[in-house]
Structures are given as C-alpha cells and as structure tokens.
Design an enzyme around this catalytic site. Structure first.
Site, PDB file in Angstrom:
ATOM      1  N   CYS A 172       0.826  -1.213   0.000  1.00  0.00           N
ATOM      2  CA  CYS A 172       0.000   0.000   0.000  1.00  0.00           C
ATOM      3  C   CYS A 172       0.860   1.263   0.000  1.00  0.00           C
ATOM      4  O   CYS A 172       1.772   1.390   0.815  1.00  0.00           O
ATOM      5  CB  CYS A 172      -0.902  -0.032   1.225  1.00  0.00           C
ATOM      6  SG  CYS A 172      -1.992   1.372   1.289  1.00  0.00           S
TER       7      CYS A 172
ATOM      8  N   ARG B 167     -12.847   0.557  -4.775  1.00  0.00           N
ATOM      9  CA  ARG B 167     -12.300   0.564  -3.417  1.00  0.00           C
ATOM     10  C   ARG B 167     -11.776   1.946  -3.037  1.00  0.00           C
ATOM     11  O   ARG B 167     -11.675   2.273  -1.867  1.00  0.00           O
ATOM     12  CB  ARG B 167     -11.164  -0.472  -3.350  1.00  0.00           C
ATOM     13  CG  ARG B 167     -10.598  -0.669  -1.978  1.00  0.00           C
ATOM     14  CD  ARG B 167      -9.615  -1.839  -1.951  1.00  0.00           C
ATOM     15  NE  ARG B 167      -9.424  -2.258  -0.579  1.00  0.00           N
ATOM     16  CZ  ARG B 167      -8.490  -1.759   0.225  1.00  0.00           C
ATOM     17  NH1 ARG B 167      -7.652  -0.852  -0.215  1.00  0.00           N
ATOM     18  NH2 ARG B 167      -8.402  -2.177   1.473  1.00  0.00           N
TER      19      ARG B 167
HETATM   20  P1  RVP Z   1      -0.740  -6.802   4.215  1.00  0.00           P
HETATM   21  O1  RVP Z   1      -1.243  -7.916   5.056  1.00  0.00           O
HETATM   22  O2  RVP Z   1       0.275  -5.948   4.905  1.00  0.00           O
HETATM   23  O3  RVP Z   1      -0.249  -7.271   2.884  1.00  0.00           O
HETATM   24  O4  RVP Z   1      -1.967  -5.833   3.950  1.00  0.00           O
HETATM   25  C1  RVP Z   1      -3.150  -6.269   3.322  1.00  0.00           C
HETATM   26  C2  RVP Z   1      -4.136  -5.124   3.318  1.00  0.00           C
HETATM   27  O5  RVP Z   1      -3.650  -4.035   2.530  1.00  0.00           O
HETATM   28  C3  RVP Z   1      -5.471  -5.440   2.693  1.00  0.00           C
HETATM   29  O6  RVP Z   1      -6.320  -6.175   3.522  1.00  0.00           O
HETATM   30  C4  RVP Z   1      -6.007  -4.054   2.374  1.00  0.00           C
HETATM   31  O7  RVP Z   1      -6.622  -3.440   3.481  1.00  0.00           O
HETATM   32  C5  RVP Z   1      -4.758  -3.282   2.031  1.00  0.00           C
HETATM   33  N1  RVP Z   1      -4.585  -3.097   0.602  1.00  0.00           N
HETATM   34  C6  RVP Z   1      -4.943  -3.901  -0.426  1.00  0.00           C
HETATM   35  N2  RVP Z   1      -4.564  -3.322  -1.574  1.00  0.00           N
HETATM   36  C7  RVP Z   1      -3.994  -2.177  -1.220  1.00  0.00           C
HETATM   37  C8  RVP Z   1      -3.431  -1.184  -2.125  1.00  0.00           C
HETATM   38  O8  RVP Z   1      -3.295  -1.408  -3.322  1.00  0.00           O
HETATM   39  N3  RVP Z   1      -3.084  -0.037  -1.577  1.00  0.00           N
HETATM   40  N4  RVP Z   1      -3.994  -2.055   0.100  1.00  0.00           N
END
Ligand code: RVP
Length: 497
Positions: free
Chosen positions: A319, A418
């Site tokens: 993210c 989203r």
């Molecule tokens: P991680 O477990 O750190 O990989 O995080 C997963 C979370 O990141 C997802 O459940 C969602 O809330 C968030 N996410 C998913 N896509 C993206 C993005 O493209 N920014 N973020």
C-alpha cells in the site's frame, strides 16, 4: 485550527509484550483461539465466530476459492475478492460451499433419459467423476442411480447411449438415510469398498453424497470452520457501488458473511450500503465495514449497523496510500484507539462489535500484539500471498521462488470501487504496487507454525484465550536502540548451509 494529536502514531514493531505469571495449567495445547466474527449482545453468544483469529485479505492476489478452502480447513475465513464480475465472484463462493467437508450437495446430476454425451460434458465442466442420476436431473430429486467412470467405456459406447442403460441402478447401489453420521457413513464406505455413499431422505430424494477421500481429509482438520450443513464457511467482499446486484448474487451463492471493501470507510457510502442490507435482509445478513483508524470512525460504523469494523489505512505491504495521499495512521495506534472505542461502546450499549486489524503484519508476533491490543481477528494479505494456495503465479527469480502479490489500488488490479470518492469511476492514480513475495509453502504448515508461536506467547502472558490476553497483556513501547538488541547482535552469523 486543525486538530493535532499529542503523540506520534506507532506501529507493531515499536511494542513488546511483558510476560505475566503463568500457571502449570497454562500450556499451548490448552489455548483456545476462538474469536467472535460478528457483533453480539452482552450475555449472548455471537451468531458467527472463528476457531482461529485469521482472515485473508479481500484481494485478487490473495483470496480465491482455493485459498478460502485451505483457510477454512484451519479454522479461519477468507473474503473472496470483489474486484471481479459478480458472476465469477459468486462462482468462487459456490465452489467453496460445494467443497466436501464431509457431506456434499451433489452438483453433477443428470436424469435417466440424458445421454453419455451429457455425462461427459458435465464431468468436464465440474471435474467430478461421480454423477447422481435423479428423476428430474436436479441435485435433490428422487435418486435413481449413480454414474461413475466405471460405468461406461467411451470407446465402446455411442455418445447417445441413454444414462438409464449404463448407470448403476438403485437396486445395486449402497445408500443410506440422511441422518447417517459421518463416522457411520465412513464405516459403510469401508465395509462395501465403495468410493461414494449417497444419503437420501424418507422420500428417497438425494440429500448428500459422502466421499471416501473427504473423510480422510476431514479427520486431519480439528479446527475447520464449517456451517450448519458442514460446508466450509466463506466471506465475500462488496463495494459501495454495485451492492444492489452483487449482494443478492453472493448470498444466493452461499456467502456466510460480507465485508465492505474500501480503503477509507468513514463515509456515507458505507452507511448507504449497510442501510440497503438492513432494509432488504434485516439482521440475517452479516456485514463488516471499514476501514477506519480512530474512535470517531468506529462509532460511525458501529451506529450504522456494521457487524464488525475493520481498522487500518496505509499499513499494507503493497500500500502506498500514505505516500500518495498523505492519509493514514500507524497501525498499532489506530488499533489501540479503536479498541478503546469498541470497549466504551460495549459498556454503553451492551453490544460488542468485534474489530479486525487489517494490514501491516510483518512478523508472527505482530498477530499476538494485535490481539493483545484488542483486535478480535487479523486480516492478512502478504502473509497468505506467499502460499501454494494463493491465486498467483510462482516464479523463479535469481534462483529463489517468489509469488506475485499486487495491491487492489495498483494499476494491475484496477479496483477503482475501493478508492473512488464518488468521482470518475476509474483509478486516477495508483495507491498500491505490483510486487513479489518469497514463496513459503503450504498454508497449513505456515498457519500452524504461526499459531504455535501465538499460543506460546499467550501462555507467557498467562492467557488461555483471547479475551484473557486482552485483559492481562502488559505492553511496552521499545526504544529504537532496544529494537537492535532484540535481533542477533554483536555476533558473526555462521552461514546457513
Ligand atoms: P498486508 O497484510 O500488509 O499485505 O496488507 C493487506 C491489506 O492491505 C489489505 O487487507 C487491504 O486493506 C490493504 N490493501 C490492499 N490493496 C492495497 C493497495 O493497493 N493499496 N492495500
């Protein structure tokens, strides 16, 4: 004037747990990781709970039907990603619900008048080689017989041969009544050396099929998460745009719970989505909402009727929301504040709304910390993307196996729903990256290892279940110098050969 928080926002790696007294009774094998999934009133049991506090992220690169089955087998739950056409998402849900768990509702059925060609087509479509023959060709019609690949020889029969002419007829078939337990069914299967036992009701209508192979797997999964029909449980992501079409289709497919998937959930869009569900389905349909990072956001969603609230903005491994938009909050601080708000809400209303810590889990102990800080369960993306069962390709990069992992806000996923704030229905800029994560093997092995650490730490804290951990945990901030002390230091590591 803008509001300023006194303290910086912090993340999991800045905290540690201080051990508490543990009695000889407090051993990992006795630790229960059961946790509520949906809100409940004081003194009552939640309608849905999980056997382990882990859910998989609502992402294309994480949660499809295969991962959902593997996770449900270990006691957790997947939310099948919503950034795909409604039909394909519903199909993934159906696949999970159809999958074994002992008693299977037959999805491959023909009538006696149909032909060998119909049987072959069905086998190819479903991948199933046992086909039930019912009077009307429906899954729960009157049972007339069974067709398996032992009943026909394609090279010796014409495609238009009628099913009635080669099926194993009821008179020659071993079957049992629907009340038969899994153990009894398994005994019958062994005694008669058969692979599949149909179960019928008193009108001779087909109810379930029990397969020999399922019983063997069944015994291995002591925590599996199943519904009242012994099918695996599965959730589904929805968005705040097409819910009027998506929600009915997902429920029809058998979704056990829904979750609004949005990068930022403190919005009227979420309330409108929950309102739609309550208007049409009352409290029967369970829906989580989010994501929020403060008490105000939590209260808004709790009052809007969310069944659980998801916490976290910008902490996900893929993210880049914080870099791109400058919004977010350290995951630990966000969680601690929302957990306090949840407890205050419980005190005030008698309604406990579970919270889910979403994103940013790097080490296994972060899961224990998140639970200790008040999370009821944890959503993980990167963690699950590394396993055999995740939907993405395994690739060899410079001699190491990696799995693909991309964000929902990346150009690859194009999940504008989203991130959209009511704008132009496209992803105007990326909030996620496309990446690789080290391949780590099977979900089962990894989840078992992770949870053995969680159970062990819980015992160090004198806690035998999650609520007890939340009550007893003593949590300390650590200085950056002491973080260095936490790893191997002042030694020269030998090569790992
Ligand atoms: P991680 O477990 O750190 O990989 O995080 C997963 C979370 O990141 C997802 O459940 C969602 O809330 C968030 N996410 C998913 N896509 C993206 C993005 O493209 N920014 N973020």
């Amino acid at each position: 004037m803008a509001f300023y928080y006194e303290e910086p926002s912090r993340t999991f790696s800045e905290y540690l747990l201080i051990p508490g007294y543990s009695s000889v009774e407090c051993v990992p094998s006795k630790v229960s990781l059961e946790t509520p999934l949906v809100k409940f009133e004081k003194g009552k049991e939640p309608e849905l709970s999980m056997n382990i506090p882990m859910v998989s992220a609502i992402m294309q690169s994480v949660s499809d039907d295969r991962l959902a089955i593997a996770l449900a087998q270990e006691g957790g739950l997947s939310f099948i990603y919503g950034s795909q056409p409604i039909e394909s998402q519903a199909e993934m849900i159906e696949k999970v619900k159809r999958y074994r768990a002992g008693f299977v509702v037959s999805d491959s059925n023909v009538s006696a008048e149909m032909t060998l060609q119909d049987v072959l087509r069905l086998t190819e479509q479903t991948g199933h080689s046992t086909i039930a023959v019912t009077e009307d060709g429906s899954p729960n019609g009157k049972l007339l017989g069974i067709v398996t690949n032992k009943d026909y020889r394609v090279s010796r029969m014409t495609p238009d041969t009628r099913v009635k002419d080669f099926m194993t007829k009821l008179d020659d078939l071993v079957y049992a009544q629907e009340e038969t337990t899994l153990k009894e069914a398994n005994d019958i299967i062994w005694d008669h050396k058969i692979n599949c036992l149909p179960l019928v009701n008193k009108n001779q209508e087909l109810v379930y099929l029990v397969f020999r192979k399922d019983y063997d797997t069944h015994k291995k999964n002591e925590y599996e998460l199943i519904d009242s029909s012994k099918r695996y449980m599965v959730g589904a992501g929805i968005n705040t745009r097409d819910y009027e079409e998506r929600v009915p289709a997902l429920l029809k497919a058998g979704a056990d719970i829904l979750c609004i998937d949005s990068s930022e959930g403190f919005s009227e869009w979420q309330k409108l989505t929950i309102d739609y569900i309550r208007r049409n389905y009352g409290d029967r349909v369970k829906v989580g909402a989010g994501n929020v990072v403060d008490a105000e956001g939590f209260r808004f969603l709790a009052e809007a009727g969310a069944d659980f609230v998801k916490v976290g903005i910008g902490g996900g491994a893929i993210c880049i929301t914080r870099e791109q938009k400058g919004i977010g909050r350290g995951q630990a601080t966000a969680l601690i504040e929302v957990a306090k708000a949840r407890d205050a809400y419980y005190e005030e209303t008698g309604i406990y709304v579970p919270i889910c810590s979403d994103g940013g889990i790097v080490h296994d102990y972060h899961i224990t910390l998140a639970l200790a800080m008040g999370a009821d369960f944890i959503m993980l993306g990167r963690y699950f993307a590394r396993f055999d069962e995740s939907p993405t390709k395994r690739v060899n990069i410079n001699g190491s196996y990696m799995k693909e992992y991309w964000g929902e806000g990346s150009a690859r996923a194009r999940n504008w729903q989203r991130y959209d704030m009511g704008g132009d229905k496209k992803l105007s800029f990326e909030e996620g990256v496309d990446s690789f994560v080290p391949y780590a093997g099977s979900l089962k092995d990894n989840v078992n290892l992770t949870l053995s650490k969680v159970r062990s730490t819980m015992c160090n804290c004198g806690a035998i279940n999650i609520p007890e951990l939340q009550q007893k945990a003593k949590i300390t901030l650590v200085s950056s110098t002491s973080i260095v002390e936490g790893g191997a230091h002042d030694v020269m590591l030998r090569d790992k050969r």
